[in-house]
Design a protein around this motif. Sequence first.
Motif: not given
Length: 271
Positions: A63-67, A101-119, A136-137
């Motif tokens: 969102n807004g150029g950053n993850f 919870a992400m691992i156990g959610c039973s749905k595929p999860v796609i990360a779409a990462v732009d800009g800062i993705c830290v910590g 730019q990621a």
Amino acid sequence: MTELAALKPEHFDWQVKDRIATIRLTRPDRKNPLTFDSYAELRDTFRALPYATDVDVVIFASNGGNFCSGGDVHEIIGPLVDMDMKELLAFTRMTGDLVKAMIGCSKPVIAAVDGICVGAGAIIAMASDMRLASEQAKCAFLFTRVGLAGCDMGACAMLPRIIGQGRAAELLYTGRSMSATEGQTWGFWNAVHPTEEALNDAARTLAERLAAGPTFAHGITKTQLNQEWNMGLEQAIEAEAQAQAICMQTGDFERAYRAFAARATPEFKGD
């Protein structure tokens, strides 16, 4: 079972269209940091997803150029300094519960990462099933840079399995940034796209492909991908035999057979 399209979270944006949910953190002016409340609300949302009848795929978008810039310095890091051990352990367990919870959610999860993705943002990307990035990621597991260990939210277990032990050790010890090109070469990113627009289009296209597929079987695939980390080969083969036998009882399996016999494209319904 429940429907989640009408969900109105307080601490992030949530949209559902064509059975695809899109999550965006909503503090772009600060590169989308997490707070105690957003951690908890994300955890609870992913915990509800196994029971959602109107969501088949999740995109965790930028969102807004950053993850995500990780935990908010003033709203998380500062208060942690004044907490006692019991409170600190409650917090670290809660952050780990988001990954569970992400691992156990039973749905595929796609990360779409732009800009800062830290910590913790890098952890969310790591915990996703597939990771797409823009050129730019910039991804960093920067915990050591704030005096913490690199073993946060499952990083020491998951990251080596994605990029290898030595590469993971370097990133977790140094906290340095991994470029988009480097991350793709190492296998962290499934693909890198030239712009944020191209990234979002690619994430949507992939999500639509998954949502049009045998979604019940996708849930089984996700379960096996994660459970088989802790299995020996013989256990894994037996688990997959049982999983595949379950899938062979679904309507989607029969539809695929009849479509193949008729030289047509199967229309999957997730049952």
